[in-house]
Design a protein around this motif. Sequence first.
Motif, PDB file in Angstrom:
ATOM      1  N   LEU A 142       0.824  -1.214   0.000  1.00 25.89           N
ATOM      2  CA  LEU A 142       0.000   0.000   0.000  1.00 25.89           C
ATOM      3  C   LEU A 142       0.858   1.264   0.000  1.00 25.89           C
ATOM      4  O   LEU A 142       0.497   2.270  -0.606  1.00 25.89           O
ATOM      5  CB  LEU A 142      -0.965  -0.009   1.197  1.00 25.89           C
ATOM      6  N   PHE A 143       2.008   1.224   0.671  1.00 26.19           N
ATOM      7  CA  PHE A 143       2.932   2.368   0.630  1.00 26.19           C
ATOM      8  C   PHE A 143       3.382   2.580  -0.816  1.00 26.19           C
ATOM      9  O   PHE A 143       3.388   3.698  -1.347  1.00 26.19           O
ATOM     10  CB  PHE A 143       4.140   2.110   1.535  1.00 26.19           C
ATOM     11  N   ASP A 144       3.740   1.490  -1.464  1.00 22.49           N
ATOM     12  CA  ASP A 144       4.179   1.509  -2.858  1.00 22.49           C
ATOM     13  C   ASP A 144       3.103   2.165  -3.740  1.00 22.49           C
ATOM     14  O   ASP A 144       3.386   3.048  -4.558  1.00 22.49           O
ATOM     15  CB  ASP A 144       4.461   0.054  -3.272  1.00 22.49           C
ATOM     16  N   MET A 145       1.841   1.737  -3.560  1.00 18.82           N
ATOM     17  CA  MET A 145       0.766   2.311  -4.381  1.00 18.82           C
ATOM     18  C   MET A 145       0.519   3.779  -4.005  1.00 18.82           C
ATOM     19  O   MET A 145       0.233   4.610  -4.870  1.00 18.82           O
ATOM     20  CB  MET A 145      -0.528   1.495  -4.213  1.00 18.82           C
ATOM     21  N   THR A 146       0.626   4.116  -2.722  1.00 20.44           N
ATOM     22  CA  THR A 146       0.365   5.490  -2.278  1.00 20.44           C
ATOM     23  C   THR A 146       1.333   6.484  -2.920  1.00 20.44           C
ATOM     24  O   THR A 146       0.922   7.520  -3.444  1.00 20.44           O
ATOM     25  CB  THR A 146       0.486   5.591  -0.736  1.00 20.44           C
ATOM     26  N   VAL A 147       2.638   6.154  -2.894  1.00 23.56           N
ATOM     27  CA  VAL A 147       3.592   7.129  -3.443  1.00 23.56           C
ATOM     28  C   VAL A 147       3.536   7.167  -4.969  1.00 23.56           C
ATOM     29  O   VAL A 147       3.988   8.142  -5.570  1.00 23.56           O
ATOM     30  CB  VAL A 147       5.055   6.860  -2.985  1.00 23.56           C
ATOM     31  N   HIS A 148       2.963   6.137  -5.591  1.00 27.86           N
ATOM     32  CA  HIS A 148       2.933   6.107  -7.060  1.00 27.86           C
ATOM     33  C   HIS A 148       1.564   6.449  -7.658  1.00 27.86           C
ATOM     34  O   HIS A 148       1.374   6.323  -8.865  1.00 27.86           O
ATOM     35  CB  HIS A 148       3.420   4.741  -7.566  1.00 27.86           C
ATOM     36  N   THR A 149       0.594   6.871  -6.798  1.00 30.23           N
ATOM     37  CA  THR A 149      -0.713   7.289  -7.341  1.00 30.23           C
ATOM     38  C   THR A 149      -1.142   8.643  -6.771  1.00 30.23           C
ATOM     39  O   THR A 149      -2.269   8.766  -6.293  1.00 30.23           O
ATOM     40  CB  THR A 149      -1.822   6.253  -7.022  1.00 30.23           C
ATOM     41  N   PRO A 150      -0.287   9.660  -6.800  1.00 35.47           N
ATOM     42  CA  PRO A 150      -0.723  10.966  -6.277  1.00 35.47           C
ATOM     43  C   PRO A 150      -1.757  11.578  -7.228  1.00 35.47           C
ATOM     44  O   PRO A 150      -1.752  11.282  -8.426  1.00 35.47           O
ATOM     45  CB  PRO A 150       0.564  11.793  -6.289  1.00 35.47           C
ATOM     46  N   ALA A 151      -2.631  12.422  -6.674  1.00 31.62           N
ATOM     47  CA  ALA A 151      -3.670  13.030  -7.510  1.00 31.62           C
ATOM     48  C   ALA A 151      -3.068  14.010  -8.517  1.00 31.62           C
ATOM     49  O   ALA A 151      -3.575  14.172  -9.622  1.00 31.62           O
ATOM     50  CB  ALA A 151      -4.681  13.740  -6.621  1.00 31.62           C
ATOM     51  N   SER A 152      -1.978  14.678  -8.116  1.00 33.04           N
ATOM     52  CA  SER A 152      -1.356  15.631  -9.042  1.00 33.04           C
ATOM     53  C   SER A 152       0.133  15.659  -8.762  1.00 33.04           C
ATOM     54  O   SER A 152       0.590  15.151  -7.729  1.00 33.04           O
ATOM     55  CB  SER A 152      -1.916  17.030  -8.803  1.00 33.04           C
ATOM     56  N   HIS A 153       0.892  16.283  -9.655  1.00 26.87           N
ATOM     57  CA  HIS A 153       2.338  16.358  -9.415  1.00 26.87           C
ATOM     58  C   HIS A 153       2.633  17.226  -8.196  1.00 26.87           C
ATOM     59  O   HIS A 153       3.567  16.958  -7.434  1.00 26.87           O
ATOM     60  CB  HIS A 153       3.080  16.878 -10.653  1.00 26.87           C
ATOM     61  N   ALA A 154       1.796  18.247  -7.987  1.00 29.20           N
ATOM     62  CA  ALA A 154       1.988  19.107  -6.809  1.00 29.20           C
ATOM     63  C   ALA A 154       1.832  18.283  -5.527  1.00 29.20           C
ATOM     64  O   ALA A 154       2.569  18.473  -4.553  1.00 29.20           O
ATOM     65  CB  ALA A 154       0.975  20.248  -6.839  1.00 29.20           C
ATOM     66  N   ASP A 155       0.884  17.338  -5.536  1.00 26.61           N
ATOM     67  CA  ASP A 155       0.667  16.493  -4.353  1.00 26.61           C
ATOM     68  C   ASP A 155       1.906  15.675  -4.014  1.00 26.61           C
ATOM     69  O   ASP A 155       2.260  15.520  -2.849  1.00 26.61           O
ATOM     70  CB  ASP A 155      -0.509  15.531  -4.582  1.00 26.61           C
ATOM     71  N   VAL A 156       2.542  15.129  -5.039  1.00 20.64           N
ATOM     72  CA  VAL A 156       3.699  14.288  -4.751  1.00 20.64           C
ATOM     73  C   VAL A 156       4.880  15.161  -4.304  1.00 20.64           C
ATOM     74  O   VAL A 156       5.689  14.754  -3.484  1.00 20.64           O
ATOM     75  CB  VAL A 156       4.039  13.343  -5.932  1.00 20.64           C
ATOM     76  N   GLU A 157       4.915  16.416  -4.785  1.00 20.31           N
ATOM     77  CA  GLU A 157       5.991  17.312  -4.343  1.00 20.31           C
ATOM     78  C   GLU A 157       5.882  17.637  -2.860  1.00 20.31           C
ATOM     79  O   GLU A 157       6.884  17.779  -2.180  1.00 20.31           O
ATOM     80  CB  GLU A 157       5.996  18.610  -5.172  1.00 20.31           C
ATOM     81  N   LYS A 158       4.641  17.735  -2.369  1.00 24.21           N
ATOM     82  CA  LYS A 158       4.546  18.089  -0.951  1.00 24.21           C
ATOM     83  C   LYS A 158       4.366  16.862  -0.041  1.00 24.21           C
ATOM     84  O   LYS A 158       4.193  17.002   1.159  1.00 24.21           O
ATOM     85  CB  LYS A 158       3.478  19.158  -0.709  1.00 24.21           C
ATOM     86  N   LEU A 159       4.415  15.681  -0.642  1.00 24.68           N
ATOM     87  CA  LEU A 159       4.248  14.461   0.156  1.00 24.68           C
ATOM     88  C   LEU A 159       5.451  14.248   1.074  1.00 24.68           C
ATOM     89  O   LEU A 159       6.593  14.265   0.621  1.00 24.68           O
ATOM     90  CB  LEU A 159       4.110  13.264  -0.794  1.00 24.68           C
TER      91      LEU A 159
END
Length: 725
Positions: free
Chosen positions: A591-608
């Motif tokens: 689930l961690f693997d899927m969480t970091v690889h399915t962000p809603a937007s690129h901005a979301d992954v930048e602030k993750l």
Amino acid sequence: MNSSMAPAQYKKPPQLPPKFTATPSSLVEETKKLIERSRSVQDAIVAHVPLEKATFDNVLLPMARDDNKMAIESHIIGFYQAVSTDKSLRDASTDAEKLLDDFGIEASMREDVFNRVDAVLKGKEALEPESQRLLEKDHKSYIRNGLNLPAGPQRDRFKEIKKRLSEISIAFQKNLNEEQGGLWFTPEDLDGVPEDLVSSLKKGEDEHEGKIWLTFKYPDLFPTLKYSNNAETRKRVFVENENKCNQNVPLFREAILLRDEAARLLGYKNHAEFRIEDKMAKTPKTVEDFLGDLRTRLAPGGESEIKKLLELKKQDLKDRGLNDGTDSNYFLWDHRYYDRLMLEKDYSLDHQVIAEYFPLQTTIQGMLKIFEELFGLVFIEVVGKDREDLAEGGKGSDIVWHEDVQLFSVWDDEGEGSGFVGYLYLDLFPRDGKYGHAANFNLQPGYIDENGKRRYPATALVCNFSKPTPKKPSLLKHDEVVTLFHELGHGIHDLVSRTTYSRFHGTNTVRDFVEAPSQMLENWCWTPSQLRSLSKHYSYLSPDYEAAYKESSGSTKKPSEQIPNSIIANLINTKHVNDALFNLRQLHFGLFDMTVHTPASHADVEKLDITSTYNRLRNEISQLDGPEALTGKNDWTWGNGQATFGHLIGGYDAGYYGYLSSQVYSTDMFYSVFKSEPMNGNEGRRYRHTVLEKGGSKEEMQILEDFLGRKPSTEAFYKELGIEK
């Protein structure tokens, strides 16, 4: 059996094994030559084949043949970094792999070649099924490598990302392999840890006088977490182990960001959608539904397991007169300890005693015998003069990479036609700079060469079991026996595969299927008759071992030679003890693997905040407390487990769920075909020819359906876990 005693027909393999005589400069030179040759094959196709004349035979075949030849050398070039004792050779292997990766990226983005492949696909020639699959997969991979992007800034950026991701992946794994960390402890700190281990640890000098050095390598780490009576010691080891490779933290974050950017450039919603499209699951939704369903079903089991373990902990602290205020918390560093205590108390299971029945070498012989019977194989260990003969003109040591390595030639038995199958290597003990887990590496794939002749594979098992001592051989814990079966399962898949192209050889299947064949073979380690036949108490191996056993056990009489049925029954009763917690741990990774690889937007992954996400998710899913519970501040930044998680950087990205989904397939195959009669040789051979032999040359779902005679089902998986639908 040993080569000096082997029947004559198994003496002379029709193909010599590879040599391991590279030097740092030869590795890099050789790599440049391979790249040159490969590039010239592609150039020639472009120069001599106009688009309207493009066919499978003049475009794809020359490249596939070059691929075959490339694989014969390149896998070994990259293998040195996992096993060589010479740092300069490991470094050169890393550099060479980087050159190969960079060239691979360049080749995968050649528009002039892609146009010809595209023309072949559109030409709709009638091809053999495996050639058709090669054409479709290659065509798709050019598109997945950005060739549908307009030439110019976008495509250049995509290429830049691919290059950087390849650098990150190599650096990340290198940091893990070369990790040399550890902690100084006093002998009191390690109270409870097996004496065998403690006495083998490095002694401190000067300011560390009176202390011993405990590393984070598995043979040190796991027994300490399992047996150390001191909770503070377990906590220190656990937390420091999560922080042993913090230089990987920024690399991990950068990889996640770049993957997301690349997927969006190609028009995918996220990296997971891009990765899963060509797997068995096809979409992230299928994966998320599967993991979500599993989590719902496992959560109650996890809760009730923790409740029981917490009672055990309370009682244990009380018995020892300890009042450290933690009796209402079940910590991450408590679990291996109390899980073991529960097995000893409630199931009178002592893993140290079980290990006495599984000396490494006799276990390996027993295991090879099982595979011989099931699959119609013969394993001949190549030793002494026979090694010299196979090294043609060289030394016997040229055909292995370290003196500890065992080499086997593998053959079909008479019923299967007595042909040569390939080479198997076993590299079983830890060394500095060596790959730290257990894995199977393909050294040379098999394929059909341009003259229609078969080229045979070579495969290696690289593990880290404890080394033998004068008083004891290397003894395997039961979970290590399971690991050995699992990795040899990959090895057999690699050996018996028969494909036209190296591209589809052996374990080159999709990632959510690749674990199924090896996981299925783990079931033989839970079958009473197989366990008995595998076992042999180490005191029967030599008079010295017998004397040492009597001295250490204080017993005058010898134990039984094979493991007693009562111990086996106890062991099998424990197969699913705390199983929900084990599977929830796998679920956390998935689930961690899927969480970091399915962000809603690129901005979301930048602030993750990746570190907090990793630790918080683990707490929510596995329900075990970490250090955050001690401060009451919900601080999730105490450890960087993702920085030690090589899978997500080494190819299992948006694919870790594959361990769980292939468990579904493997349980289904075992239950429906082997459970009632595990040593049924007819079924074993049918499995060999229907599943293993095909490698990735056929749609994996089709391979499964051919073997099962129906579509796979999750029923056996849930039944085995004791969760009814």
